[in-house]
Design a protein around this motif. Structure first.
Motif, PDB file in Angstrom:
ATOM      1  N   ALA A 180       0.095  28.800 -34.531  1.00 57.48           N
ATOM      2  CA  ALA A 180       1.494  29.939 -34.513  1.00 57.48           C
ATOM      3  C   ALA A 180       2.582  30.231 -33.328  1.00 57.48           C
ATOM      4  N   VAL A 181       3.518  30.176 -32.977  1.00 58.30           N
ATOM      5  CA  VAL A 181       4.311  30.776 -31.536  1.00 58.30           C
ATOM      6  C   VAL A 181       5.303  31.703 -31.774  1.00 58.30           C
ATOM      7  N   VAL A 182       5.067  32.587 -31.038  1.00 59.17           N
ATOM      8  CA  VAL A 182       5.685  33.606 -31.284  1.00 59.17           C
ATOM      9  C   VAL A 182       6.832  33.703 -29.814  1.00 59.17           C
ATOM     10  N   ALA A 183       8.130  34.158 -30.747  1.00 68.59           N
ATOM     11  CA  ALA A 183       9.181  34.040 -29.462  1.00 68.59           C
ATOM     12  C   ALA A 183       9.656  35.273 -28.819  1.00 68.59           C
ATOM     13  N   ILE A 184      10.304  35.470 -27.495  1.00 65.32           N
ATOM     14  CA  ILE A 184      10.343  36.709 -27.159  1.00 65.32           C
ATOM     15  C   ILE A 184      11.226  36.561 -26.382  1.00 65.32           C
ATOM     16  N   ASP A 185      13.047  37.245 -26.916  1.00 62.86           N
ATOM     17  CA  ASP A 185      14.286  36.996 -26.711  1.00 62.86           C
ATOM     18  C   ASP A 185      14.384  38.160 -25.940  1.00 62.86           C
ATOM     19  N   GLY A 186      15.988  38.702 -25.221  1.00 68.64           N
ATOM     20  CA  GLY A 186      16.557  39.957 -25.026  1.00 68.64           C
ATOM     21  C   GLY A 186      16.505  40.210 -24.035  1.00 68.64           C
ATOM     22  N   ARG A 187      17.622  41.481 -23.180  1.00 69.08           N
ATOM     23  CA  ARG A 187      18.365  41.414 -22.734  1.00 69.08           C
ATOM     24  C   ARG A 187      17.596  41.381 -21.085  1.00 69.08           C
ATOM     25  N   CYS A 188      17.390  41.178 -19.485  1.00 66.51           N
ATOM     26  CA  CYS A 188      17.219  40.857 -19.097  1.00 66.51           C
ATOM     27  C   CYS A 188      16.727  42.673 -18.634  1.00 66.51           C
ATOM     28  N   GLY A 189      15.356  42.713 -18.183  1.00 64.50           N
ATOM     29  CA  GLY A 189      14.878  44.345 -17.633  1.00 64.50           C
ATOM     30  C   GLY A 189      14.434  44.550 -19.125  1.00 64.50           C
ATOM     31  N   ARG A 306      18.296  50.057 -13.579  1.00 61.84           N
ATOM     32  CA  ARG A 306      17.809  51.371 -13.741  1.00 61.84           C
ATOM     33  C   ARG A 306      16.886  50.495 -13.111  1.00 61.84           C
ATOM     34  N   ARG A 307      16.209  49.949 -13.717  1.00 62.53           N
ATOM     35  CA  ARG A 307      14.476  48.835 -13.629  1.00 62.53           C
ATOM     36  C   ARG A 307      14.933  47.097 -13.065  1.00 62.53           C
ATOM     37  N   LEU A 308      16.602  46.340 -13.003  1.00 59.76           N
ATOM     38  CA  LEU A 308      16.869  45.648 -12.422  1.00 59.76           C
ATOM     39  C   LEU A 308      16.652  47.003 -10.835  1.00 59.76           C
ATOM     40  N   LEU A 309      17.676  47.636 -10.498  1.00 65.29           N
ATOM     41  CA  LEU A 309      17.097  47.918  -9.070  1.00 65.29           C
ATOM     42  C   LEU A 309      16.332  47.541  -8.525  1.00 65.29           C
ATOM     43  N   GLU A 310      15.186  49.022  -9.134  1.00 69.74           N
ATOM     44  CA  GLU A 310      13.713  48.765  -8.631  1.00 69.74           C
ATOM     45  C   GLU A 310      13.275  47.459  -8.769  1.00 69.74           C
ATOM     46  N   ARG A 311      13.193  46.238  -9.591  1.00 74.02           N
ATOM     47  CA  ARG A 311      12.447  45.478  -9.291  1.00 74.02           C
ATOM     48  C   ARG A 311      13.019  44.159  -8.011  1.00 74.02           C
ATOM     49  N   GLU A 312      14.255  44.455  -8.680  1.00 78.22           N
ATOM     50  CA  GLU A 312      14.908  43.388  -7.234  1.00 78.22           C
ATOM     51  C   GLU A 312      15.530  43.918  -6.234  1.00 78.22           C
ATOM     52  N   LEU A 317      20.413  42.864  -6.878  1.00 80.32           N
ATOM     53  CA  LEU A 317      21.032  43.434  -8.324  1.00 80.32           C
ATOM     54  C   LEU A 317      22.316  42.102  -7.901  1.00 80.32           C
ATOM     55  N   ILE A 318      22.827  42.902  -7.687  1.00 80.49           N
ATOM     56  CA  ILE A 318      24.401  41.597  -7.302  1.00 80.49           C
ATOM     57  C   ILE A 318      24.009  40.126  -8.088  1.00 80.49           C
ATOM     58  N   PRO A 319      23.431  39.885  -8.624  1.00 85.84           N
ATOM     59  CA  PRO A 319      23.830  38.190  -9.281  1.00 85.84           C
ATOM     60  C   PRO A 319      23.163  38.821 -10.478  1.00 85.84           C
ATOM     61  N   PHE A 320      22.464  39.533 -11.400  1.00 85.34           N
ATOM     62  CA  PHE A 320      22.047  40.014 -12.560  1.00 85.34           C
ATOM     63  C   PHE A 320      23.955  40.800 -12.501  1.00 85.34           C
ATOM     64  N   LEU A 321      24.537  41.203 -11.841  1.00 81.98           N
ATOM     65  CA  LEU A 321      25.350  41.850 -12.060  1.00 81.98           C
ATOM     66  C   LEU A 321      27.015  41.274 -12.939  1.00 81.98           C
ATOM     67  N   GLU A 322      26.123  40.342 -11.322  1.00 79.04           N
ATOM     68  CA  GLU A 322      27.614  39.344 -11.496  1.00 79.04           C
ATOM     69  C   GLU A 322      27.632  38.095 -12.134  1.00 79.04           C
ATOM     70  N   LYS A 323      26.274  37.894 -12.465  1.00 76.04           N
ATOM     71  CA  LYS A 323      25.692  35.762 -13.027  1.00 76.04           C
ATOM     72  C   LYS A 323      25.175  36.011 -14.322  1.00 76.04           C
ATOM     73  N   TRP A 324      24.160  36.798 -14.123  1.00 75.07           N
ATOM     74  CA  TRP A 324      22.517  36.118 -14.703  1.00 75.07           C
ATOM     75  C   TRP A 324      23.509  37.006 -15.972  1.00 75.07           C
ATOM     76  N   ILE A 325      23.157  38.677 -16.027  1.00 76.33           N
ATOM     77  CA  ILE A 325      23.924  38.905 -17.046  1.00 76.33           C
ATOM     78  C   ILE A 325      25.108  39.228 -18.031  1.00 76.33           C
ATOM     79  N   PRO A 326      25.965  38.940 -17.455  1.00 75.77           N
ATOM     80  CA  PRO A 326      27.483  38.113 -17.971  1.00 75.77           C
ATOM     81  C   PRO A 326      27.240  37.028 -18.951  1.00 75.77           C
ATOM     82  N   LEU A 327      25.806  35.962 -18.800  1.00 77.73           N
ATOM     83  CA  LEU A 327      25.611  34.637 -19.040  1.00 77.73           C
ATOM     84  C   LEU A 327      24.280  35.011 -20.408  1.00 77.73           C
ATOM     85  N   GLU A 328      23.657  36.276 -20.012  1.00 81.01           N
ATOM     86  CA  GLU A 328      23.101  36.277 -21.173  1.00 81.01           C
ATOM     87  C   GLU A 328      24.307  36.852 -22.739  1.00 81.01           C
TER      88      GLU A 328
END
Length: 357
Positions: A180-189, A306-312, A317-328
């Motif tokens: 059995a395979v479980v997949a977890i997708d979703g927004r970063c953070g 908030r979570r990404l700022l705490e983590r990164e 945080l900048i690459p997430f706001l400018e690249k990774w979140i828009p791609l997602e």
């Protein structure tokens, strides 16, 4: 200990006005040590849980889980839990796991007990002196509390309760004995990696991360990158991981090194019946048919930031706001993986210190 433990105790006092000093002490003890003093045998723990639940009256009040600090909460039992298939065996497993993972210290207990002096609880200073003279043993609720509120609960880790119905959906897959395979997708953070780690700590399984399947530079053509989700090597995920798993075979795959921009040497992973694939793009239509359970995690934009700022940190945080979140978001808008998932979980209120509530 978070300094706001007294504020958490005030919250309990408002809900339970008849709390005696002993009940405040029990709150401190449970918050520090969890339920470990109550667990000696998992089979006995389940037997006691079933017996207690069968003894509940139909008029038992519904109470949502209550944070008690230390990453723990009280999960209140109800008669209806008996009719929810697999729920009580799962709760018993989580109770046992909580006891094993949460130990605490005498110093931590003393800090919590001392902090409650600021609340001016009638009779508490004298009770605390006597309790310390007895060497601070485990506590029962007071007779007044039991008579007024009929407490029936188990102390569980907060994150177990947050994801309880996700774990309940995984429970039969983990025990089914077939691949059995479980997949977890979703927004970063949103907590995908945290959920995958939680599952792996509870159930024997392998975890694969979509981050290991970023598209190598040689394949990043304009045509490929114009596709929603085109920045992951879903063909390699399918060929190296998902198809071998469907045949009950061991997996050998080449993780992508994001810093070096190239594939690392092959990694071999022995087959296990349960597998978790976590990460953005896991539910791409080319991969989705391979899964037995499809999960989608989300959270508010404010909590994500908030979570990404705490983590990164601020710079990370900048690459997430400018690249990774828009791609997602382009992938989410175009291919709608949330609509194809079996369960969607909004984690906005998760992963926060319950002592701050």
């Amino acid at each position: 200990m978070n300094r706001s433990f007294p504020a958490l105790a005030r919250l309990h006092a408002r809900r339970y006005p008849l709390m005696a000093p002993q009940d405040f002490g029990k709150l401190a003890y449970q918050s520090e040590f969890g339920p470990g003093h109550m667990v000696s045998d998992p089979a006995l723990a389940l037997e006691r849980l079933l017996t207690e639940c069968r003894g509940l009256t139909p008029d038992c009040l519904h109470r949502p889980p209550e944070p008690i600090g230390g990453g723990l909460c009280r999960f209140h039992l109800e008669p209806a839990h008996l009719s929810q298939e697999g729920l009580l065996p799962l709760v018993s497993l989580l109770f046992t796991a909580t006891a094993c993972r949460h130990t605490g210290t005498r110093a931590g207990l003393e800090e919590r007990l001392e902090s409650l002096l600021a609340l001016d609880i009638p009779g508490y200073p004298a009770w605390l002196r006597d309790y310390r003279a007895e060497d601070c043993p485990a506590l029962h609720h007071s007779e007044a509390f039991r008579s007024a509120y009929h407490p029936h609960y188990r102390v569980l880790e907060r994150d177990y309760v947050n994801f309880l119905f996700v774990l309940l959906a995984i429970w039969p897959l983990a025990r089914g004995g077939r691949p059995a395979v479980v997949a977890i997708d979703g927004r970063c953070g949103s907590g995908k990696t945290s959920l995958a780690a939680l599952i792996a700590a509870l159930f024997p399984c392998n975890v694969f991360h979509m981050d290991d399947f970023f598209l190598p530079p040689a394949l990043r053509t304009p045509e490929r990158l114009s596709q929603p989700g085109g920045n992951v090597d879903r063909e390699r995920m399918l060929a190296e991981v998902l198809l071998p798993l469907s045949r009950g075979e061991d997996v050998t795959f080449r993780p992508f090194d994001c810093h070096a921009g190239r594939l690392r040497p092959p990694v071999s992973v022995p087959f296990r019946p349960l597998t978790v694939v976590e990460g953005s793009y896991a539910l791409h239509p080319d991969l989705a048919p391979q899964y037995d359970l499809k999960l989608f995690l989300t959270c508010s934009r404010e909590e994500q930031r908030r979570r990404l700022l705490e983590r990164e940190g601020p710079e990370g945080l900048i690459p997430f706001l400018e690249k990774w979140i828009p791609l997602e978001e382009r992938y989410f808008d175009a291919l709608r993986p949330e609509e194809e998932s079996d369960l969607t979980v909004d984690t906005t209120g998760f992963f926060q210190d319950p002592e701050s509530l």
